[in-house]
Design a protein around this motif. Structure first.
Motif, PDB file in Angstrom:
ATOM      1  N   ASP A 197       0.632  -1.500   0.204  1.00 53.68           N
ATOM      2  CA  ASP A 197      -0.459  -0.255   0.001  1.00 53.68           C
ATOM      3  C   ASP A 197       0.971   1.632  -0.192  1.00 53.68           C
TER       4      ASP A 197
ATOM      5  N   GLU B  73       0.455   3.092  -3.309  1.00 52.04           N
ATOM      6  CA  GLU B  73      -0.497   4.376  -3.277  1.00 52.04           C
ATOM      7  C   GLU B  73      -1.573   4.546  -4.274  1.00 52.04           C
TER       8      GLU B  73
ATOM      9  N   ASP C 124      -5.797   3.731  -4.568  1.00 56.64           N
ATOM     10  CA  ASP C 124      -6.776   4.259  -3.253  1.00 56.64           C
ATOM     11  C   ASP C 124      -7.948   3.203  -3.131  1.00 56.64           C
TER      12      ASP C 124
ATOM     13  N   LEU D 166     -10.382   1.340   1.607  1.00 55.58           N
ATOM     14  CA  LEU D 166      -9.438   2.001   1.597  1.00 55.58           C
ATOM     15  C   LEU D 166      -8.423   1.481   1.760  1.00 55.58           C
TER      16      LEU D 166
ATOM     17  N   ASN E  10      -2.519   2.118   5.120  1.00 51.46           N
ATOM     18  CA  ASN E  10      -1.867   3.126   5.646  1.00 51.46           C
ATOM     19  C   ASN E  10      -3.092   3.876   5.112  1.00 51.46           C
ATOM     20  N   GLN E  11      -3.932   4.084   4.296  1.00 53.83           N
ATOM     21  CA  GLN E  11      -4.682   5.658   4.507  1.00 53.83           C
ATOM     22  C   GLN E  11      -5.624   5.964   5.474  1.00 53.83           C
TER      23      GLN E  11
END
Lengths: 316, 316
Positions: free
Chosen positions: A77, A81, A83, A89, A92-93
């Protein structure tokens, strides 16, 4: 049929993600329970049973395999990066990069504790080597991103490391704990590797929407990261001058907008690159099934055979 | 005296960070060769020799311990966002977060391969558990950051996990491979743990410049991350109302400017918090030395004793 064993694997996974630091099981269960398909531990469990194994070590090893997979997902993740992952999600977001890195490390360490529980030093050797190879494959992929000159061989080397290494280790360890002859270990290693290659090829085709006419969500991640996967390699092989200019531009210069992604999909379809990728996946899945030929026909070998079918069918 | 063994450890480290993906040894050697003090592998080597161990497994385990340490350093860079590490830019600022995550994973996996080479399942158990505890300690520290109410006990628990667990495992495995009685294993486990606590307490005092009047570089990282380390705990214990308001503000609200950091150092000195932290470090180092009392006096036990002295002395 594999249900009892797989329930035991799930229970062990739940137990071993426990920690006095509450955030750890919270984040770990977010990604583990999102669950995915548990394909890798199923390989270990079904292969061990196919071989007549009657002990318990396959449960610990199957859980270890899933923990390694989960740890790499958490760390991916940060690398990718993305989405969305499986429609949620990425962790890490929700919690941030530091938490994802550290909980990944925790799961990785717990995977090795599970291997110790299996009491098989040979299994530990195979799985620790696989873990190193996965990391090598991921770094190789990072280095190759944006490079339009990535060859089909280099691409196969990357997915052989980042994906197929764990599939093959998951299969191989079952013959190790069942103490079977080298020939059977080799056959299972081949089964796992070919299945892993098929699995990744299908994933790479699905990242461009597969053959379905409607482009669902979760597509375009590879494109946006400038990854040269097999669909792109095949499209480049067949490209005219304008298409070659298109690919050179979009792979090197990211991000690109949605219209450009749609254009990429149109070209991939026109050049038969998604069909070509899925044909390659089918060939690898067939090799996986062929590798099972030396084993006795029983419900477990049939389960492994069906798994190879399922892995390709999900593309259609 | 330990030189021959430590050269063998360094050679093995160099060999095992090798990979067909050139970026891996490039990044790994950047952080491994920056080198640090090799304190952890030295513990394993000296303790094994002290016990009369004559095999080779201590070399592989010492290298494994250093790889675990190096992997956590790479991942800490992502967590801490420090500007300098040992006077160099952190690897993630040179190569980026993804590379640091993945090369850390690679070194972590290679650490387990080295443990397999040692052929000791008990050593694998101790070191894999330590790796999980380190990750737990790091997550615990993340969760506690910014919390002014962190108690001395909670702080000691955090550093016991994130730092002392690897020191104690590094010592403990030497008695495992030397096949020594439980009493000696326990003594070495205590030696390592107490040494690790002393080491971290000194680090935490040095992060505020230690007792030296000139504030060198590399200070203030903990402060900027809102970490409540022992200097802050002790300063809070002795704080008047204005100082409590100061700490509450600066620990919760980051970043703060350099002038505020200087003010923090002034308060820490006025309240004797750095002396208090170093006194605690000395007490733990003394306990580490006391734990060696049951062993024969030889050049190796003297080396371990001196190491406990060195760890504290570097603060002065």
């Amino acid at each position: 049929m594999a249900e009892g064993d797989m329930r035991a694997v799930d229970a062990l996974i739940g137990e071993r993600m426990g920690s006095p630091v509450p955030l750890i099981p919270e984040l770990a269960s977010y990604i583990v329970e999102a669950g995915g398909k548990r394909i890798r531990p199923l390989i270990t469990v079904a292969a061990a049973r196919m071989l007549g194994y009657e002990g318990n070590a396959h449960i610990a090893l199957a859980a270890a395999v899933e923990f390694i997979h989960t740890a790499t997902l958490l760390h991916d993740d940060i690398v990718d990066e993305s989405d969305l992952r499986r429609g949620k999600l990425p962790a890490n977001q929700v919690w941030g990069n530091p938490h994802s890195v550290l909980v990944g490390d925790f799961l990785f360490a717990r995977a090795f504790m599970l291997m110790v529980d299996s009491k098989s030093m040979d299994a530990l050797h195979v799985l620790s080597r696989a873990a190193a190879v996965i990391a090598e494959g991921e770094v190789h992929q990072l280095v190759a991103a944006g490079k339009i000159e990535t060859s089909r061989d280099e691409y196969m080397e990357i997915i052989g490391a980042k994906t197929a290494a764990l599939f093959s280790a998951a299969a191989q360890v079952s013959s190790i704990i069942a103490d079977r002859p080298q020939r059977e270990e080799d056959a299972l290693e081949t089964y796992g590797r070919e299945l892993g290659l098929a699995f990744q090829l299908v994933d790479d085709a699905l990242d461009y929407g597969g053959l379905a006419s409607d482009l669902g969500k979760n597509t375009g991640d590879d494109f946006r990261e400038g990854k040269v996967t097999l669909p792109v390699v095949l499209a480049l092989d067949a490209a005219d001058e304008a298409e070659r200019a298109f690919w050179t531009r979009v792979i090197r210069e990211q991000p690109q907008d949605d219209a450009t992604f749609d254009e990429a999909v149109t070209i991939l379809k026109r050049r038969g690159a998604l069909e070509g990728t899925l044909a390659a996946a089918r060939a690898h899945a067939q090799r996986a099934r062929d590798a099972l030929a030396i084993f006795e026909d029983n419900p477990w070998s049939q389960a492994l055979d069906q798994l190879a079918e399922f892995v390709v069918e999900r593309a259609y």
